[in-house]
Design a protein around this motif. Structure first.
Motif, mmCIF file in Angstrom:
data_model
loop_
_atom_site.group_PDB
_atom_site.id
_atom_site.type_symbol
_atom_site.label_atom_id
_atom_site.label_comp_id
_atom_site.label_asym_id
_atom_site.label_seq_id
_atom_site.Cartn_x
_atom_site.Cartn_y
_atom_site.Cartn_z
ATOM 1 N N UNK A 82 0.840 -1.158 -0.058
ATOM 2 C CA UNK A 82 0.083 -0.031 -0.019
ATOM 3 C C UNK A 82 0.917 1.461 -0.034
ATOM 4 N N UNK A 83 0.636 2.063 -0.895
ATOM 5 C CA UNK A 83 1.496 3.440 -0.968
ATOM 6 C C UNK A 83 1.408 4.262 0.159
ATOM 7 N N UNK A 84 0.492 4.304 0.928
ATOM 8 C CA UNK A 84 0.201 5.221 1.999
ATOM 9 C C UNK A 84 0.947 4.565 3.224
ATOM 10 N N UNK A 85 1.166 3.412 3.022
ATOM 11 C CA UNK A 85 1.955 2.898 4.340
ATOM 12 C C UNK A 85 3.349 2.644 4.413
ATOM 13 N N UNK A 86 4.420 2.976 5.603
ATOM 14 C CA UNK A 86 5.696 2.807 5.443
ATOM 15 C C UNK A 86 6.200 1.589 4.923
ATOM 16 N N UNK A 87 7.723 1.717 4.546
ATOM 17 C CA UNK A 87 8.426 0.405 4.060
ATOM 18 C C UNK A 87 8.161 -0.620 5.488
ATOM 19 N N UNK A 88 8.448 -1.607 5.050
ATOM 20 C CA UNK A 88 8.215 -2.627 6.057
ATOM 21 C C UNK A 88 9.267 -3.851 5.895
ATOM 22 N N UNK A 89 9.666 -4.615 6.964
ATOM 23 C CA UNK A 89 10.664 -5.727 7.290
ATOM 24 C C UNK A 89 9.949 -6.661 6.154
ATOM 25 N N UNK A 90 10.654 -7.239 5.364
ATOM 26 C CA UNK A 90 10.342 -8.315 4.327
ATOM 27 C C UNK A 90 11.186 -9.553 4.354
ATOM 28 N N UNK A 91 10.891 -10.797 4.232
ATOM 29 C CA UNK A 91 11.910 -11.962 4.261
ATOM 30 C C UNK A 91 12.342 -12.034 2.712
ATOM 31 N N UNK A 92 13.435 -12.169 2.465
ATOM 32 C CA UNK A 92 14.140 -12.335 1.041
ATOM 33 C C UNK A 92 14.729 -13.969 1.055
ATOM 34 N N UNK A 93 14.092 -14.899 0.434
ATOM 35 C CA UNK A 93 14.535 -16.283 0.536
ATOM 36 C C UNK A 93 15.765 -16.293 -0.386
ATOM 37 N N UNK A 94 16.821 -16.780 0.088
ATOM 38 C CA UNK A 94 18.124 -16.867 -0.635
ATOM 39 C C UNK A 94 18.278 -18.380 -1.017
ATOM 40 N N UNK A 95 17.883 -19.244 -0.064
ATOM 41 C CA UNK A 95 17.930 -20.912 -0.221
ATOM 42 C C UNK A 95 16.948 -21.434 0.556
ATOM 43 N N UNK A 96 16.038 -22.129 0.008
ATOM 44 C CA UNK A 96 14.835 -22.888 0.479
ATOM 45 C C UNK A 96 15.796 -24.360 0.895
ATOM 46 N N UNK A 97 15.530 -24.686 2.282
ATOM 47 C CA UNK A 97 15.991 -25.690 2.844
ATOM 48 C C UNK A 97 14.909 -26.868 2.845
ATOM 49 N N UNK A 98 13.788 -26.888 3.823
ATOM 50 C CA UNK A 98 12.836 -27.504 3.901
ATOM 51 C C UNK A 98 11.709 -27.118 4.690
ATOM 52 N N UNK A 99 10.595 -27.721 4.386
ATOM 53 C CA UNK A 99 9.090 -27.628 4.714
ATOM 54 C C UNK A 99 8.788 -28.855 5.485
ATOM 55 N N UNK A 100 7.988 -28.523 6.691
ATOM 56 C CA UNK A 100 7.675 -29.716 7.392
ATOM 57 C C UNK A 100 6.272 -29.490 7.914
#
Length: 347
Positions: free
Chosen positions: A287-305
């Motif tokens: 949303x343009x009206x909202x400030x920047x926010x922390x975001x996770x950038x995935x560099x390497x996928x390991x696993x999902x359980x």
């Protein structure tokens, strides 16, 4: 170990258009199931009965208050915020000081004027270590340690939760509920590192971190475990280390994480335990009206359980039956022969 007294949080959902409907939504909330988690935390899930989707700019906020004091306003002990809120069920973790006495409140986040950053050189096992510490509101921290004069990789990041001691000017850092580092908050705002006995370390380097004039928040790069949800072309993850909930950028190795989630065929909105290597970066909000926010950038996928949880990811294991290596008895070092080492067990 002290445990938090169960206090179900006050719940609010708000943001722009949704603010006009907040009272109606609060009336529809069925319950917030809250249970004690690690010392100083509560965890739980909030739902509402009617099948009404929230708007994309809705924010979910849970506030933990102490209302036990007669003839006094409620004391805010902690809060959890999901931005964007997504849709129920809302899984939350609220951190609170171990002590809930009014005297402990001035030693909290407001007194530290957060966010803020500290830097300094401290002695390491075999050299000098440059520390950079960010303290964030809602009792979260980021730490970067750079081992000077060492070959790469010599820089290590971590995230976790912090708390101020109720009985003195001490600051404790926690990772997955385990206390890692202690500091003494000095009158000038600097942080003096304490040893395992709670005493200031003796060092020619000064043994303290100095507060920077302005916050200079790092973008930590590390292995991350968290509860991941992908729904309606939006991805979010609740980080096990500090309980924060952040969006996941659809770049890098995100497609591998997305494919694993879709292959598991979870129920709509079900969170699965993901393990990735990545960084927490500041990105513009959708949303343009909202400030920047922390975001996770995935560099390497390991696993999902599908069966995992944050407790499992952080390695919380029972003490019984585990083997230990004694290093010191009082102030005297202990030597254990190889033939006897396996017989030292927690019973």
């Amino acid at each position: 170990m002290q445990h938090a007294t169960p206090r179900c949080p006050r719940i609010a959902i708000r943001r722009s258009w949704w603010r006009r409907h907040a009272l109606r939504v609060l009336a529809l909330l069925a319950w917030a199931v809250c249970t004690p988690a690690l010392a100083g935390t509560l965890q739980g899930t909030a739902l509402y009965r009617e099948r009404i989707a929230l708007p994309p700019d809705a924010v979910f906020e849970a506030v933990l208050e102490d209302v036990s004091r007669a003839d006094a306003s409620a004391l805010v002990l902690g809060r959890a915020r999901l931005d964007p809120g997504g849709n129920p069920p809302f899984h939350l973790l609220v951190a609170a000081p171990v002590s809930t006495s009014p005297a402990a409140d001035p030693a909290g986040a407001d007194a530290l004027h957060l966010p803020a950053s500290w830097e300094g050189k401290l002695p390491g096992a075999d050299g000098t270590v440059l520390w950079h510490l960010d303290l964030l509101p809602e009792q979260r921290y980021r730490l970067r340690r750079t081992y000077e004069g060492k070959p790469a990789p010599n820089r290590f990041d971590e995230i976790g939760r912090w708390a101020r001691a109720a009985d003195g000017p001490r600051l404790d850092l926690y990772v997955a509920g385990s206390k890692r580092v202690q500091f003494l908050v000095e009158a000038d705002g600097s942080l003096r590192k304490l040893d395992t006995a709670g005493k200031p370390i003796a060092s020619g380097l000064g043994g303290r971190l100095e507060r920077l004039r302005e916050a200079a928040l790092i973008e930590p790069r590390l292995k991350i475990n968290g509860l991941f949800i992908y729904m309606a072309d939006a991805a979010v993850i609740t980080l096990c280390a500090d309980g924060s909930r952040v969006p996941v950028a659809m770049e890098g190795d995100f497609r591998a994480l997305q494919a694993a989630y879709m292959k598991a065929r979870p129920a709509p909105g079900q969170a699965l335990l993901a393990s990735v290597e990545g960084r927490i970066a500041t990105r513009p909000s959708m949303e343009e009206s909202l400030p920047p926010q922390d975001t996770l950038v995935v560099e390497r996928f390991i696993s999902l359980s599908p069966q995992g949880s944050c407790d499992r990811a952080s390695g919380n294991r029972p003490l019984r039956g585990t083997y230990w290596k004694p290093l010191r008895l009082g102030e005297a070092p202990v030597e254990v022969s190889a033939s006897k080492r396996r017989h030292i067990a927690w019973t």
